[in-house]
Design a protein around this motif. Structure first.
Motif, PDB file in Angstrom:
ATOM      1  N   ARG A 162       0.848  -1.198   0.000  1.00  0.00           N
ATOM      2  CA  ARG A 162       0.000   0.000   0.000  1.00  0.00           C
ATOM      3  C   ARG A 162       0.882   1.247   0.000  1.00  0.00           C
ATOM      4  N   GLU A 190      -2.497   5.623   1.062  1.00  0.00           N
ATOM      5  CA  GLU A 190      -3.558   4.665   1.396  1.00  0.00           C
ATOM      6  C   GLU A 190      -3.454   4.217   2.846  1.00  0.00           C
ATOM      7  N   GLU A 191      -2.247   4.079   3.338  1.00  0.00           N
ATOM      8  CA  GLU A 191      -2.063   3.737   4.755  1.00  0.00           C
ATOM      9  C   GLU A 191      -2.637   4.827   5.655  1.00  0.00           C
ATOM     10  N   LEU A 222      -5.006   6.928   4.842  1.00  0.00           N
ATOM     11  CA  LEU A 222      -6.457   6.869   4.684  1.00  0.00           C
ATOM     12  C   LEU A 222      -7.052   5.771   5.562  1.00  0.00           C
ATOM     13  N   ARG A 223      -6.415   4.626   5.585  1.00  0.00           N
ATOM     14  CA  ARG A 223      -6.892   3.514   6.423  1.00  0.00           C
ATOM     15  C   ARG A 223      -6.801   3.872   7.900  1.00  0.00           C
ATOM     16  N   GLN A 283     -10.339   6.038  -1.454  1.00  0.00           N
ATOM     17  CA  GLN A 283      -9.560   4.860  -1.807  1.00  0.00           C
ATOM     18  C   GLN A 283      -9.642   4.613  -3.323  1.00  0.00           C
ATOM     19  N   LEU A 329      -7.365   7.079  -5.018  1.00  0.00           N
ATOM     20  CA  LEU A 329      -5.954   6.704  -4.874  1.00  0.00           C
ATOM     21  C   LEU A 329      -5.586   5.555  -5.814  1.00  0.00           C
ATOM     22  N   ARG A 330      -6.474   4.588  -5.918  1.00  0.00           N
ATOM     23  CA  ARG A 330      -6.177   3.417  -6.775  1.00  0.00           C
ATOM     24  C   ARG A 330      -6.197   3.818  -8.248  1.00  0.00           C
ATOM     25  N   GLU A 368      -2.867   5.283  -8.923  1.00  0.00           N
ATOM     26  CA  GLU A 368      -1.818   4.279  -9.012  1.00  0.00           C
ATOM     27  C   GLU A 368      -1.835   3.601 -10.370  1.00  0.00           C
TER      28      GLU A 368
END
Length: 102
Positions: free
Chosen positions: A66, A70-71, A73-74, A91, A94-95, A98
């Motif tokens: 990740r 993203e970390e 965000l989690r 999320q 972000l993906r 990527e």
């Protein structure tokens, strides 16, 4: 000089102590060979009946690392700073970023 006479004894006498010692030696030899053949037959049958060895399953795919974003965000979602809808939306963004970078 007088001639010397060599007296030899039956081989079986020294083994079994009687006249039938040679027969006993022969019988024990036959039993030993028969036992060896039986053991080999049993081993062959066991190996034949054994299930074939299976290939190892393929290694599981490597988990995707990740990104730091993203970390974070989690972490914020786990701490309750953002709700589930906001987490899913960000999320997805972000993906998508990527995938664009690849």
């Amino acid at each position: 000089m007088s001639p010397t006479i060599a007296v030899t004894d039956d081989v079986g006498r020294s083994f079994a102590g009687g006249h039938h010692g040679g027969m006993l030696t022969l019988l024990l030899g036959i039993v030993a060979v028969a036992a060896l053949v039986m053991i080999l037959v049993i081993i062959a049958r066991v190996l034949e009946a054994a299930p074939p060895r299976q290939e190892l399953p393929p290694a599981p795919p490597q988990l995707k690392q990740r990104s730091p974003a993203e970390e974070e965000l989690r972490r914020r979602f786990a701490a309750g700073e953002i709700d589930e809808i906001e987490f899913i939306e960000k999320q997805a963004i972000l993906r998508m970023d990527e995938e664009d970078e690849r």
